[in-house]
Design a protein around this motif. Structure first.
Motif, short mmCIF file in Angstrom:
data_model
loop_
_atom_site.label_atom_id
_atom_site.label_comp_id
_atom_site.label_asym_id
_atom_site.label_seq_id
_atom_site.Cartn_x
_atom_site.Cartn_y
_atom_site.Cartn_z
N ASN A 1 19.04 59.69 -19.61
CA ASN A 1 19.95 60.50 -18.79
C ASN A 1 20.86 61.38 -19.65
O ASN A 1 21.15 62.53 -19.29
N ALA A 2 21.28 60.87 -20.80
CA ALA A 2 22.11 61.66 -21.71
C ALA A 2 21.33 62.85 -22.26
O ALA A 2 21.88 63.94 -22.41
N ALA A 3 20.06 62.64 -22.57
CA ALA A 3 19.22 63.74 -23.07
C ALA A 3 19.10 64.83 -22.02
O ALA A 3 19.21 66.02 -22.33
N ILE A 4 18.91 64.46 -20.77
CA ILE A 4 18.79 65.45 -19.68
C ILE A 4 20.13 66.16 -19.48
O ILE A 4 20.18 67.38 -19.38
N ARG A 5 21.20 65.38 -19.43
CA ARG A 5 22.54 65.94 -19.17
C ARG A 5 22.98 66.89 -20.29
O ARG A 5 23.53 67.96 -20.03
N ARG A 6 22.73 66.51 -21.54
CA ARG A 6 23.16 67.33 -22.69
C ARG A 6 22.21 68.48 -22.98
O ARG A 6 22.56 69.41 -23.69
#
Length: 153
Positions: A57-62
């Motif tokens: 989720n962090a990869a998608i969000r960032r």
């Protein structure tokens, strides 16, 4: 009138003995071997899956890649997006299955997530006695799933 001598322990002697036993127990208890129960093993599996989902989720969000470190030698799983870390106990069988390369780069004990949410995949196996679980990361979708296995190695 003769006084008959009473035999036995005084209350003070009993309290001192109990205090010594309590102190020895408190000092020695951490040295007794403890084992990972089935519910604790399930907890480690759920923590591992949650950490991997958090990194995805962090990869998608960032909008940038995130690599989760899975180090079987030091028995640690470390988030690439936060300071979160899971330390796997010594009595748990800990194994990984990772690709050799990911996006034309050497993997080096990581599960990588891209900005689109996809991953090069990987699997983390945690097992104890006859209970085992595998946390799988799908190489195409990046989806994280938990699969139960009947026997451990």
């Amino acid at each position: 009138m003769n006084r008959i001598s009473e035999r036995g322990f005084t209350l003070l002697e009993m309290v001192c003995v109990l205090a010594l036993i309590a102190i020895m127990t408190a000092v020695l208890l951490p040295f007794f071997p403890s084992h990972t129960t089935r519910s604790r093993l399930q907890g480690y599996v759920l923590q591992t899956a949650a950490l991997l989902k958090e990194d995805r989720n962090a990869a998608i969000r960032r909008g940038t890649g995130v690599a989760t470190l899975v180090d079987t030698g030091s028995r640690v799983i470390r988030s690439g997006a936060s300071a979160d870390m899971i330390r796997i106990p010594d009595d748990v069988h800990f194994e990984t299955l990772l690709p050799r390369t990911c996006n034309h780069r050497e993997v080096l004990s990581t599960i990588r997530f891209f900005a689109s949410g996809i991953s090069c995949g990987g699997a983390v196996t945690l097992a104890r006695e006859n209970v085992g679980y595998e946390v799988r990361v799908n190489w195409l979708t990046g989806r994280v799933e938990i699969v139960s296995s009947n026997a451990a190695n």
